[in-house]
Design a protein around this motif. Structure first.
Motif, mmCIF file in Angstrom:
data_model
loop_
_atom_site.group_PDB
_atom_site.id
_atom_site.type_symbol
_atom_site.label_atom_id
_atom_site.label_comp_id
_atom_site.label_asym_id
_atom_site.label_seq_id
_atom_site.Cartn_x
_atom_site.Cartn_y
_atom_site.Cartn_z
ATOM 1 N N SER A 104 0.825 -1.205 0.000
ATOM 2 C CA SER A 104 0.000 0.000 0.000
ATOM 3 C C SER A 104 0.864 1.263 0.000
ATOM 4 C CB SER A 104 -1.027 -0.011 1.134
ATOM 5 O OG SER A 104 -0.396 0.083 2.362
ATOM 6 N N ILE A 105 2.068 1.201 0.570
ATOM 7 C CA ILE A 105 2.983 2.346 0.464
ATOM 8 C C ILE A 105 3.393 2.543 -0.996
ATOM 9 C CG2 ILE A 105 5.217 3.317 1.119
ATOM 10 C CD1 ILE A 105 5.125 1.792 3.681
ATOM 11 N N MET A 106 3.665 1.449 -1.672
ATOM 12 C CA MET A 106 4.100 1.559 -3.073
ATOM 13 C C MET A 106 2.955 2.078 -3.947
ATOM 14 S SD MET A 106 6.617 -1.743 -3.526
ATOM 15 C CE MET A 106 5.769 -2.940 -2.523
ATOM 16 N N TYR A 107 1.750 1.565 -3.705
ATOM 17 C CA TYR A 107 0.596 2.080 -4.444
ATOM 18 C C TYR A 107 0.436 3.572 -4.179
ATOM 19 C CZ TYR A 107 -4.053 3.229 -5.907
ATOM 20 O OH TYR A 107 -5.111 3.865 -6.515
ATOM 21 N N VAL A 146 -0.556 -2.617 -9.967
ATOM 22 C CA VAL A 146 -0.601 -1.183 -9.639
ATOM 23 C C VAL A 146 -0.509 -0.360 -10.920
ATOM 24 C CG1 VAL A 146 0.670 0.708 -8.523
ATOM 25 C CG2 VAL A 146 0.313 -1.439 -7.284
ATOM 26 N N CYS A 147 0.441 -0.711 -11.785
ATOM 27 C CA CYS A 147 0.588 0.010 -13.060
ATOM 28 C C CYS A 147 -0.683 -0.124 -13.898
ATOM 29 C CB CYS A 147 1.766 -0.552 -13.854
ATOM 30 S SG CYS A 147 3.353 0.071 -13.295
ATOM 31 N N ILE A 216 13.340 4.670 -9.436
ATOM 32 C CA ILE A 216 13.475 3.223 -9.251
ATOM 33 C C ILE A 216 12.661 2.828 -8.017
ATOM 34 C CG2 ILE A 216 15.088 1.334 -8.815
ATOM 35 C CD1 ILE A 216 17.306 3.280 -9.969
ATOM 36 N N PHE A 217 11.646 2.022 -8.192
ATOM 37 C CA PHE A 217 10.845 1.517 -7.067
ATOM 38 C C PHE A 217 11.525 0.233 -6.575
ATOM 39 C CE2 PHE A 217 6.514 3.673 -6.824
ATOM 40 C CZ PHE A 217 6.889 4.780 -7.570
ATOM 41 N N TRP A 218 12.307 0.377 -5.541
ATOM 42 C CA TRP A 218 13.233 -0.657 -5.045
ATOM 43 C C TRP A 218 12.572 -1.383 -3.886
ATOM 44 C CZ3 TRP A 218 17.632 -1.812 -7.552
ATOM 45 C CH2 TRP A 218 18.712 -2.408 -6.897
ATOM 46 N N TYR A 251 13.355 5.194 -4.684
ATOM 47 C CA TYR A 251 12.448 5.026 -3.550
ATOM 48 C C TYR A 251 12.632 3.607 -3.030
ATOM 49 C CZ TYR A 251 9.426 9.064 -4.942
ATOM 50 O OH TYR A 251 8.911 10.292 -5.252
ATOM 51 N N LEU A 252 13.001 3.457 -1.771
ATOM 52 C CA LEU A 252 13.146 2.115 -1.185
ATOM 53 C C LEU A 252 11.907 1.746 -0.371
ATOM 54 C CD1 LEU A 252 16.250 3.502 -0.904
ATOM 55 C CD2 LEU A 252 16.674 1.255 0.062
#
Lengths: 428, 428
Positions: A104-107, A146-147, A216-218, A251-252
């Motif tokens: 949910s943080i990544m979304y 998500v994409c 970069i979504f790491w 972004y980690l």
């Protein structure tokens, strides 16, 4: 003997034998699930003492007496930040400790990019004609979802033994301003268990992108999830990006979902000063704060990074036999026939099984019919479509060892039956 | 004697007296905070037994044996839904139990409207030229911050004793397709403590809007937060909207932030079948699930709606003396001089104080200088701008009764001093 070397008669004999075995399994009315990367009950029991660790008011106070039962601390408690700073090897001020789920943080981060843009960019991504993301594949189905949900076009990048195909990544991002980012699970990748090499990480750190707001979504989902004492080592992209003069590119993300409790863990993001300041400026509109008492539970239970790592050895002791059982079965039941390849991860939650092209959907269906649920064939690819229809993600963690043994037997029979039929079809 | 009736000499005498009092307070180096609607420590202690209520694995299982320590249940546990269904008087299937904060649910809902639109609409709001929201004012500053952050234009609607000015609301939404919604705190409104009348609720249910995707953001933050046995009654908008044939017009929000622990409570949204199906379809991309163990803590601690209501009586017993202290002080220190009006709420977290036009910012600054922090003057209005500069939101809950008594004394002196000066200024 490899199926490719068998005569038609031998193959017909093999098919008959396998069909009988398959029918036997089917008749047993099995119901086995190897579809998702869930911890099993014994793993959950490892953290059971965390549940009632906060007894009384004192347990809810910070060192300087702040009451974590009340509002405040939008970016997490100092104690929780310190714990994750040690684990992620990132300064505490570059960390925000959030809610219960890194997904949910990544979304939320992606939604924020869409609605506000990122530092150094030209405004909200949703105002642009088209946004594209690179998707190393096979990869994590929920990243791709998500994409898809947000209308972001996905571009497949093949996974190599040392990470995504960096030649391709570099050439794609160099010229296309619409490519705004890439999804990565850099350690024990989902589903292959691949850990990016130092060179791959350095190439990410130095990536020259046409889009000024490339990110970069790491997703370091398996940062401490080693199966063996000697785990893989992942180079620190946060540090490397800083050294390369583009600290804002990454972004980690991480969480304790598979350390403490899935759904009741603590999740974090980490990023450069500028990124964190930007996120916080919006975050303070989104929420007054995350669950500080759950942060406090984790801090009191694990104490520090060493505590987490000790705890993960107990997880490893439970998971290792399951991974080894699957790998041994594949060695025994698939290797002799030359019909598949698979990864041998030293950590993470999955094994990736590659069959001959055009076989994955059939094996999935056969297994399903015999009562063994696998992750959908194609799930590890953008839009759920495996271009070669050959990949299956094996999730050995959730079933008991007995269930797993049986499920893998059934799976191997399904793989062989499909391979024999394909071979016979080629001959006809 | 009212200041308006005093002679110049009387006013000058009064000013001198008040200035001496003010200087006395200032010299004491006070540090008192009446700025936010936070529960005090004694209120937090009421729920302390919830913290270690989950002891051992069995406490984490549902009635049918589902293990809430693992992934799943994107829309909340059946037990938590049942609890909120009873509290909100909405069917359980129309409820999603989420994370720890209703503010973040509201933000997230608005972000979803921006990125995806809502059922019955013409797509994402972010694709429209302009989006406007109605903001009954004074209202909740954090609602307004969500609009401001997302670039949604805010239109003030005055609050009346029975809710927002519905004549104005109806006439605005009838013709303007850009007006997509309205923020409401329908019970014990923030900051006035007003509960919408049945007629107001019915007019909301029947609202005829030019925008086909208009939504009422119904933040029932104080649904069970009565100060007295005989609390206000709020008509059920969910039911009324259904009766009026437009069930989709309302999104309901609530949380236990001021029932159990702020930041470590449970928050929910409720809506029509069509709205809920739409939210769930996106939610399953956003998260695997919220914190079910925290839901389980709440269910086991409160048991049912009656349990929550019993618990709220204990909160009321702690809060009532604080509200009454402030109201008594206003009656004693402000009423005789005819310089202010204030609300007398039967619940909620705030008292709204209206001074003469042009006095609020000055009183805020004076109080600040004397060590008493109030909510920023203007905070209860869109963009933080009170058009009449007269409103102060009084938050009596967090300070101890002693601190509160002193803070209100200081506040009243600041109000009187400002009023006297204004009166003298008028004469000069």
């Amino acid at each position: 003997m490899k199926y490719a070397q068998m005569t038609k008669e031998q193959l017909i004999g093999e098919e008959k034998l396998l069909q009988e075995k398959y029918d036997e399994y089917k008749a047993r009315g099995l119901s086995l699930d190897m579809s998702r990367g869930k911890p099993d009950t014994n793993q959950l029991d490892l953290s059971i003492d965390m549940l009632d660790i906060l007894t009384g008011k004192e347990a809810c106070l910070s060192a300087n007496g702040t009451d974590y039962r009340n509002y405040g601390f939008t970016d997490g408690t100092p104690e929780a930040k310190a714990l994750f700073a040690e684990l992620l090897e990132v300064p505490a001020e570059n960390i925000i400790v959030m809610g219960n789920s890194s997904l949910s943080i990544m979304y939320d981060t992606m939604a924020r990019c869409m609605l506000y843009g990122v530092p150094g960019g030209n405004g909200p991504w949703c105002k642009e004609e088209k946004v594209k993301f690179l998707c190393p594949s096979p990869g994590y189905d929920r990243h791709f979802a998500v994409c898809e949900s947000l209308g972001i076009e996905m571009i497949c990048v093949p996974m190599m033994p040392d990470g995504p195909d960096m030649d391709l990544v570099e050439s794609l991002v160099k010229n296309d301003t619409q490519i705004k980012g890439i999804w990565c699970v850099p350690k024990y990748s989902n589903p292959e268990g691949t850990t990016y090499s130092d060179e791959t990480v350095r190439r990410f750190a130095r990536l020259q992108c046409a889009a000024p707001d490339f990110r970069i979504f790491w997703d370091n989902a398996y940062m401490v999830h080693d199966l063996y004492e000697e785990g893989d080592n992942l180079l620190n992209l946060f540090e490397e990006a800083k050294k390369a003069g583009q600290p804002d590119i990454v972004y980690l993300f991480a969480s304790t979902s598979k350390i403490s409790f899935p759904g009741s863990g603590v999740a974090v993001m980490a990023a450069s000063d500028r990124n964190i300041a930007h996120v916080k400026s919006i975050l303070q509109v989104q929420t007054i704060g995350y669950d500080k008492l759950n942060m406090q539970r984790h801090v009191q239970f694990f104490k520090n990074a060493a505590g987490v790592k000790e705890h993960m050895k107990k997880h490893a002791a439970l998971l290792r036999p399951k991974f080894e059982l699957v790998l041994a079965a594949f060695d025994r039941e698939l290797a002799p026939y030359g019909i598949a390849e698979w990864t041998k991860p030293k950590g993470g939650y999955f094994i990736s099984l590659n069959l001959s092209d055009g076989c994955a959907a059939k094996v999935f269906a056969l297994a399903k019919e015999a009562g063994v649920t696998l992750t959908n064939a194609g799930a590890a690819f953008p839009y759920g479509k495996d271009p070669r229809d050959r990949n299956l993600r094996i999730a050995p963690t959730y079933p008991t060892i007995e269930e797993l043994g049986l499920a893998v037997e059934v799976l191997c029979v399904c793989c062989r039956l499909t391979a024999v039929e394909q071979q016979l079809h080629k001959m006809s």
